[in-house]
Design a protein around this motif. Sequence first.
Motif, PDB file in Angstrom:
ATOM      1  N   PHE B  99       0.818  -1.326   0.070  1.00  6.25           N
ATOM      2  CA  PHE B  99      -0.183   0.049  -0.095  1.00  6.25           C
ATOM      3  C   PHE B  99       0.766   1.264   0.185  1.00  6.25           C
ATOM      4  N   THR B 100       0.032   2.497  -0.377  1.00  5.76           N
ATOM      5  CA  THR B 100       0.998   3.763  -0.207  1.00  5.76           C
ATOM      6  C   THR B 100       0.473   4.127   0.971  1.00  5.76           C
ATOM      7  N   ASP B 103      -3.164   4.900   0.695  1.00  6.93           N
ATOM      8  CA  ASP B 103      -4.087   3.941   0.680  1.00  6.93           C
ATOM      9  C   ASP B 103      -4.199   3.181   1.987  1.00  6.93           C
ATOM     10  N   LEU B 104      -3.470   3.425   2.925  1.00  9.37           N
ATOM     11  CA  LEU B 104      -3.385   2.522   4.109  1.00  9.37           C
ATOM     12  C   LEU B 104      -4.444   3.806   5.039  1.00  9.37           C
ATOM     13  N   TYR B 107      -7.848   3.469   3.702  1.00  9.54           N
ATOM     14  CA  TYR B 107      -8.443   2.143   4.264  1.00  9.54           C
ATOM     15  C   TYR B 107      -9.008   2.385   5.805  1.00  9.54           C
TER      16      TYR B 107
END
Lengths: 189, 285
Positions: B99-100, B103-104, B107
Amino acid sequence: MTAAALAPAWVRPTARALPTAPLLGAAVAVVGLATARLLVDGFTSAPPGLLEALLAGTVVAALHDPAADLLAASPTGRLHRHAHRLWLVLPLALALWVLPTAAGDLVDSTGWPTGPVVALTATGVALALLLPGPSGVTLGSAVTLAWGAATFVVPPEDAGLLLPWLHHPWLHCAAVAAVLGLTLPRRRR
Amino acid sequence: MSTRVDRTAGVVGTGLTKRYRGTVAVDGVDLEVSGGVVGLLGPNGAGKSTVLRMAATVLAPDSGSLSLLGLDPSHHDERVEIRRRLGYLPQDPGLYPGFTPFDLVDYVAVLKELTDPGRRRDEVRRVLEEVDLADVMHKKIRKLSGGMRQRVALAAAMVGRPDLLVLDEPASGLDPEQRLRLRSLLSAAPTVLMSTHDTSEVAALCHRVVVLLAGMVVFDGTPGDLAELARGRVWEDDRQDPDAFRSWQTAEGAWRHLGEPPPAAGLVDPTLDDGYLLLARGTHR
């Protein structure tokens, strides 16, 4: 509106967070062995127990979450996040099992039964849900693999008792569901 | 009981106890934290992380009562409500290497029920900018340094401007500049409960310190009060004193001693380290 836009926001990141190597390995193993069986005997013989165990163990392994500690205090709790992962993985696993065997129907056989693999998967998933932390996933995967491999060593006369997932799969599933139903509500943290 | 969060209530724990296979990890801890930055200080195995896990709703105490933001975490609905207003940084935050940071944290924001995509994107950018990761927010986490990964996890904990931040060794792996930044970040949060075994972090970050030893609270006060515990029991000399319970050589080459000073000892002003070491050795009476 695209399908991606309609999908719930958790679908994409959850799918990306799934461990892909075990899933791909299981897919190759199932498709490869299914193809071999199709060519050799047209699915008239039962699948090796280890193959069912491999697929079940892979589904359980998909519950392994390296960021579980970071997400532990999220309002979307651990069971909810496991459910997200299973929602994505179970249809794939079932398709992986059913589609190659559907090819067996084309050569006029019954294909491989789905009951045992479902029962073994249910066992591993239940262990992963009931035991806290990564030990649940590890134990769940290990039990499914070991129980599947036991088909090689359990004498036929004892198989009905020692391998209920193989010989009474739907009864086994009902028992697992009952245990989960009784214990999970107390383990919602 | 209402499921409305009381933003100012923080953490109220009474007689908190937790055992692991017969070993008492936390033993009757009373803790009240409402506002400001409170540090849990103690050696490894003192029970700091266990207390924090309880304060983060991750772990239920075996006995004792706990209220978080005015709600009871043992009730499912109230626990979910608490979690909506709580940020938690565990000691060893595993991340998804593929993940970047964006992204993390996105989420985490999804799991924290930030459903509006536009607002969620803005919030993710805000927290990543706050921890100084704006430049690398689209780089894979596996390519980031340890300090950057720690800041990714910190950003994840800060999503949604939580009313209660529970941080397990948040400054671990951060360089001095980032520690300064952390200080200003934490001072802006309503209530922060953090653990550390580094007294300099306590001095820099916390307005109050709680010292845990063997699962019990042995001190609760300001960092200044902790240092004062050692007043009159710290002296320096040009050689080691065998009667001191603890002696070490300073960077300047002098010997610093803790314990009962000999007559005519050159007493010096105590530091936080001195007060903590006295407590940790059980010699403070």
